[in-house]
Design a protein around this motif. Structure first.
Motif, PDB file in Angstrom:
ATOM      1  N   VAL A 144      26.938 -50.908 -34.039  1.00  0.00           N
ATOM      2  CA  VAL A 144      27.651 -50.815 -32.759  1.00  0.00           C
ATOM      3  C   VAL A 144      28.385 -49.482 -32.716  1.00  0.00           C
ATOM      4  CG1 VAL A 144      29.442 -51.847 -31.303  1.00  0.00           C
ATOM      5  CG2 VAL A 144      27.885 -53.316 -32.618  1.00  0.00           C
ATOM      6  N   PHE A 145      29.007 -49.107 -33.833  1.00  0.00           N
ATOM      7  CA  PHE A 145      29.677 -47.823 -33.958  1.00  0.00           C
ATOM      8  C   PHE A 145      28.952 -46.974 -34.985  1.00  0.00           C
ATOM      9  CE2 PHE A 145      33.712 -50.218 -32.816  1.00  0.00           C
ATOM     10  CZ  PHE A 145      33.830 -49.645 -31.555  1.00  0.00           C
ATOM     11  N   LEU A 146      29.029 -45.669 -34.749  1.00  0.00           N
ATOM     12  CA  LEU A 146      28.666 -44.710 -35.777  1.00  0.00           C
ATOM     13  C   LEU A 146      29.966 -44.106 -36.306  1.00  0.00           C
ATOM     14  CD1 LEU A 146      25.676 -42.850 -34.062  1.00  0.00           C
ATOM     15  CD2 LEU A 146      25.569 -44.683 -35.765  1.00  0.00           C
ATOM     16  N   GLU A 147      30.030 -43.932 -37.602  1.00  0.00           N
ATOM     17  CA  GLU A 147      31.253 -43.407 -38.193  1.00  0.00           C
ATOM     18  C   GLU A 147      30.995 -41.975 -38.692  1.00  0.00           C
ATOM     19  OE1 GLU A 147      34.857 -45.058 -40.993  1.00  0.00           O
ATOM     20  OE2 GLU A 147      32.822 -45.651 -41.501  1.00  0.00           O
ATOM     21  N   GLN A 148      31.894 -41.057 -38.304  1.00  0.00           N
ATOM     22  CA  GLN A 148      31.805 -39.662 -38.703  1.00  0.00           C
ATOM     23  C   GLN A 148      33.102 -39.255 -39.384  1.00  0.00           C
ATOM     24  OE1 GLN A 148      31.147 -37.650 -35.015  1.00  0.00           O
ATOM     25  NE2 GLN A 148      29.011 -38.318 -34.813  1.00  0.00           N
ATOM     26  N   LYS A 149      32.969 -38.438 -40.396  1.00  0.00           N
ATOM     27  CA  LYS A 149      34.133 -37.956 -41.126  1.00  0.00           C
ATOM     28  C   LYS A 149      34.376 -36.499 -40.745  1.00  0.00           C
ATOM     29  CE  LYS A 149      33.627 -41.062 -45.072  1.00  0.00           C
ATOM     30  NZ  LYS A 149      33.532 -41.184 -46.552  1.00  0.00           N
ATOM     31  N   ASP A 150      35.596 -36.226 -40.354  1.00  0.00           N
ATOM     32  CA  ASP A 150      35.998 -34.863 -39.984  1.00  0.00           C
ATOM     33  C   ASP A 150      37.280 -34.548 -40.742  1.00  0.00           C
ATOM     34  OD1 ASP A 150      36.675 -32.480 -38.898  1.00  0.00           O
ATOM     35  OD2 ASP A 150      36.740 -33.162 -36.810  1.00  0.00           O
ATOM     36  N   SER A 151      37.164 -33.731 -41.748  1.00  0.00           N
ATOM     37  CA  SER A 151      38.303 -33.432 -42.621  1.00  0.00           C
ATOM     38  C   SER A 151      38.774 -34.722 -43.264  1.00  0.00           C
ATOM     39  CB  SER A 151      39.418 -32.752 -41.809  1.00  0.00           C
ATOM     40  OG  SER A 151      40.480 -32.383 -42.668  1.00  0.00           O
ATOM     41  N   LYS A 152      40.017 -35.144 -43.020  1.00  0.00           N
ATOM     42  CA  LYS A 152      40.556 -36.361 -43.628  1.00  0.00           C
ATOM     43  C   LYS A 152      40.489 -37.565 -42.686  1.00  0.00           C
ATOM     44  CE  LYS A 152      43.819 -33.900 -46.625  1.00  0.00           C
ATOM     45  NZ  LYS A 152      45.238 -33.748 -47.009  1.00  0.00           N
ATOM     46  N   THR A 153      39.894 -37.406 -41.515  1.00  0.00           N
ATOM     47  CA  THR A 153      39.900 -38.469 -40.513  1.00  0.00           C
ATOM     48  C   THR A 153      38.499 -39.034 -40.313  1.00  0.00           C
ATOM     49  OG1 THR A 153      41.727 -37.393 -39.370  1.00  0.00           O
ATOM     50  CG2 THR A 153      40.508 -39.081 -38.138  1.00  0.00           C
ATOM     51  N   ASN A 154      38.445 -40.381 -40.236  1.00  0.00           N
ATOM     52  CA  ASN A 154      37.187 -41.064 -39.910  1.00  0.00           C
ATOM     53  C   ASN A 154      37.189 -41.373 -38.419  1.00  0.00           C
ATOM     54  OD1 ASN A 154      36.710 -40.978 -42.598  1.00  0.00           O
ATOM     55  ND2 ASN A 154      36.506 -43.184 -42.896  1.00  0.00           N
ATOM     56  N   TYR A 155      36.151 -40.916 -37.732  1.00  0.00           N
ATOM     57  CA  TYR A 155      36.050 -41.127 -36.297  1.00  0.00           C
ATOM     58  C   TYR A 155      34.924 -42.111 -35.995  1.00  0.00           C
ATOM     59  CZ  TYR A 155      39.180 -37.183 -35.506  1.00  0.00           C
ATOM     60  OH  TYR A 155      40.255 -36.348 -35.496  1.00  0.00           O
ATOM     61  N   LEU A 156      35.155 -42.889 -34.932  1.00  0.00           N
ATOM     62  CA  LEU A 156      34.143 -43.835 -34.472  1.00  0.00           C
ATOM     63  C   LEU A 156      33.580 -43.356 -33.147  1.00  0.00           C
ATOM     64  CD1 LEU A 156      36.069 -47.180 -35.146  1.00  0.00           C
ATOM     65  CD2 LEU A 156      34.251 -46.194 -36.554  1.00  0.00           C
ATOM     66  N   THR A 157      32.253 -43.431 -33.024  1.00  0.00           N
ATOM     67  CA  THR A 157      31.599 -43.164 -31.752  1.00  0.00           C
ATOM     68  C   THR A 157      30.617 -44.285 -31.475  1.00  0.00           C
ATOM     69  OG1 THR A 157      29.816 -41.900 -32.787  1.00  0.00           O
ATOM     70  CG2 THR A 157      31.774 -40.658 -32.072  1.00  0.00           C
TER      71      THR A 157
END
Length: 598
Positions: free
Chosen positions: A580-593
């Motif tokens: 349902v979500f894709l998880e991406q890591k940007d520096s120290k933060t995990n983002y959901l799209t």
């Protein structure tokens, strides 16, 4: 001398106690008291008896001079003389002193079992565990007791009734044991006194292990202590200070029999498989409420529990089918300490809906609560029902509405308090072989179980939940079983609240509710996980952005729904794994799209 023409009738009730006592006559044949003749001295050939017209008769097989015998009785003062009658000096008025010469067994309303009357006393043979006669007890008319001097007493007894086999009772006194036998027709052991009762119990259990012994104890401190010392099942009268002879004299043999039947006999530790039998459940309401069981109906406040349970109870009392389900008709006792006016309106609505009369229906509502954790309160309940049974029949159903109110000050979350309540309910249920149905509330945290100690769920035979699922008129409720111990769980039932217009006894117009069974089913509920995933998605979309911090999202969800951030983190993880979500890591933060699978 013509006795009949010159003397008033000589009645058995008036003179027999004095004559039996004065001449030490023995009852060698029922209704006949024998001894030496007053005139001729013929040993045991003289006797007195009660005639069919109530008069006292005398005879002697040697001299046959009944007139002379009567004259001799007047000479020595056993009967009034003619002069005393003529001068008006004699008038028969029984006094307490006169009544005291009545033999003990007559005063106590018992037969002479293996005992005999000697004069006005009775003599009871005492045996040892081998059946050998070792002593006797003499009981005077006023109840004084003495044993033969120097003869053994400890561990000895007397058996009343048939030989010891099957169920046998142990009692302290002779009159008590005789009363128990007269009431139950089961062998009863006269154990001589409270101190000797535990010793007799021990000896008999060793000598007769095939028998089931129960103590029919006296309701005093010594009697209760002795009963407990035996380690056997026991029952004492519910009123302090009484024995079972007192109960028999005041309430009759049936009352003694019923009370003693309430003793729970211990079950054997093992039973051979071939000895086990079974039968199909006996239903009070077909496939819903089983006979002789403990059931709980629970639900949230205002869910409609009482409407449903009252419907069930009135169907039992009247024999009406419960919404097409067969009902076994019987007497109902409904314990509800509050809401009398509302209760009456609900009953009136039911009556109007069914088109039946409630006149003469064996349905009885309490005027106040019964605190089932208090022994005196439970005894009052049983005493009251006992007093109504002869006229209305034994109850098929007893309703407790609500269980919380009937606990009084006891803590429903306490296993000890709930255990005491369950024992009291079992006592009432077993007293009448009836069904007890308790109305209770849902748990504070878990709405799918009844409130309080989990001991309640373990004790009930069946449990069902009432839940409102539509507030729109007409209000709709679901009845769903959560436990059915010995049968299949029934399918959920749904009902609508149908408003009934009523006119009160004062002519005022009012309304109440009757239940109408409907085919509608409540919409299926989402699982907790499904609800949390929906909450996550709604919160994600509220950002209006392509990507959202996973840490921030779970924190906001935790604050919004008062659940731990870890709970929502687990849900988000499931949605990531489910694409349902894709998880991406940007520096120290995990983002959901969004993956586009939403």
């Amino acid at each position: 001398m013509d006795n009949k023409s010159k003397y008033p009738p000589i009645y058995w009730e008036e003179f027999s106690p004095t004559i039996i006592n004065k001449y030490s006559l023995n009852e060698t044949k029922k209704g006949e008291f024998h001894g030496p003749c007053l005139l001729c001295g013929g040993t045991d050939r003289f006797w007195i008896y009660k005639k069919n017209n109530g008069e006292l008769g005398v005879n002697c097989r040697k001299c046959g001079d009944f007139k002379g015998i009567f004259d001799e009785m007047r000479v020595d003062g056993s009967l009034p003389t003619l002069q005393e009658y003529e001068r008006g000096e004699y008038k028969y008025e029984p006094t307490e002193d006169f009544k005291a010469v009545e033999p003990y067994h007559i005063r106590k309303g018992i037969e002479l079992y293996k005992a005999k009357q000697v004069g006005s006393d009775i003599v009871v043979p005492i045996i040892d565990v081998n059946g050998k006669k070792v002593n006797h007890q003499t009981i005077t008319p006023d109840g004084k007791k003495k044993f033969k001097t120097g003869a053994p007493v400890e561990g000895n007894f007397s058996v009343i009734g048939d030989q010891l086999e099957g169920l046998c009772y142990l009692a302290e006194g002779y009159a008590t044991a005789a009363s128990v036998y007269q009431s139950t027709k089961r062998p009863s052991v006269f154990c001589l006194n409270s101190g000797n009762l535990p010793k007799v119990a021990k000896l008999l259990q060793e000598a007769r292990p095939e028998c089931k012994f129960v103590v029919a104890g006296d309701a005093d401190d010594a009697g209760i202590k002795a009963a407990k010392e035996t380690g056997l099942p026991y029952r004492v009268p519910r009123q302090k200070g009484l024995d079972w002879n007192d109960v028999m004299l005041e309430h009759g043999t049936l009352a003694v029999q019923k009370e003693l039947k309430r003793v729970k006999l211990p079950k054997p530790l093992f039973v051979a498989l071939g000895d086990l039998d079974f039968k199909a459940p006996e239903w009070l309401i077909d496939n819903m409420l089983e006979a002789n069981t403990f059931s709980v109906c629970f639900g949230a406040p205002a869910a409609g529990k009482t409407f449903l349970v009252l419907d069930m109870a009135l169907c039992v009392a009247t024999g009406q089918a419960f919404h097409d389900k067969f009902v076994k008709q019987g007497t109902v006792f409904y314990i509800a300490g509050e809401g009398h006016n509302g209760f009456a309106r609900r009953a009136a609505a039911w009556k109007k809906n069914k088109g039946v009369t409630l006149d003469g229906v064996p349905f009885f509502k309490s005027s106040r609560s019964i605190i089932i954790t208090e022994e005196d309160s439970v005894n009052e309940l049983i005493d009251t029902i006992d007093g109504m049974v002869e006229k209305h029949g034994e109850p098929e159903l007893i309703v407790i509405d609500t269980l919380a109110r009937s606990l009084g000050a006891a803590d429903e979350n306490s296993t000890q308090a709930m255990g005491a309540a369950i024992r009291a309910i079992d006592t009432v249920k077993d007293a009448y072989d009836c069904t007890v149905l308790a109305v209770h509330h849902t748990g504070h945290g878990n709405k799918d179980r009844s409130r309080g100690s989990s001991a309640l769920l373990g004790a009930v035979d069946s449990e069902f939940k009432v839940e409102k699922w539509s507030e729109d008129a007409p209000v709709k409720i679901e009845v769903k079983f959560t436990k059915m111990k010995d049968a299949m769980i029934p399918e959920p039932m749904n009902f609508a609240h149908y408003q009934m217009d009523l006119v009160g006894s004062d002519g005022s117009e009012t309304t109440s509710v009757a239940l109408l069974k409907i085919d509608d089913s409540r919409p299926s509920k989402k699982s907790e996980e499904e609800e949390r995933q929906q909450q996550v998605m709604e919160m994600y979309k509220s950002y209006g952005e392509d990507k959202v911090s996973r840490t921030e999202l779970k924190q906001r969800l935790s604050e919004e729904y008062d659940l731990s951030a870890r709970t929502f983190n687990n849900t988000i993880g499931e949605m990531v794994r489910g694409k349902v979500f894709l998880e991406q890591k940007d520096s120290k933060t995990n983002y959901l799209t969004l993956s586009g699978k939403d």
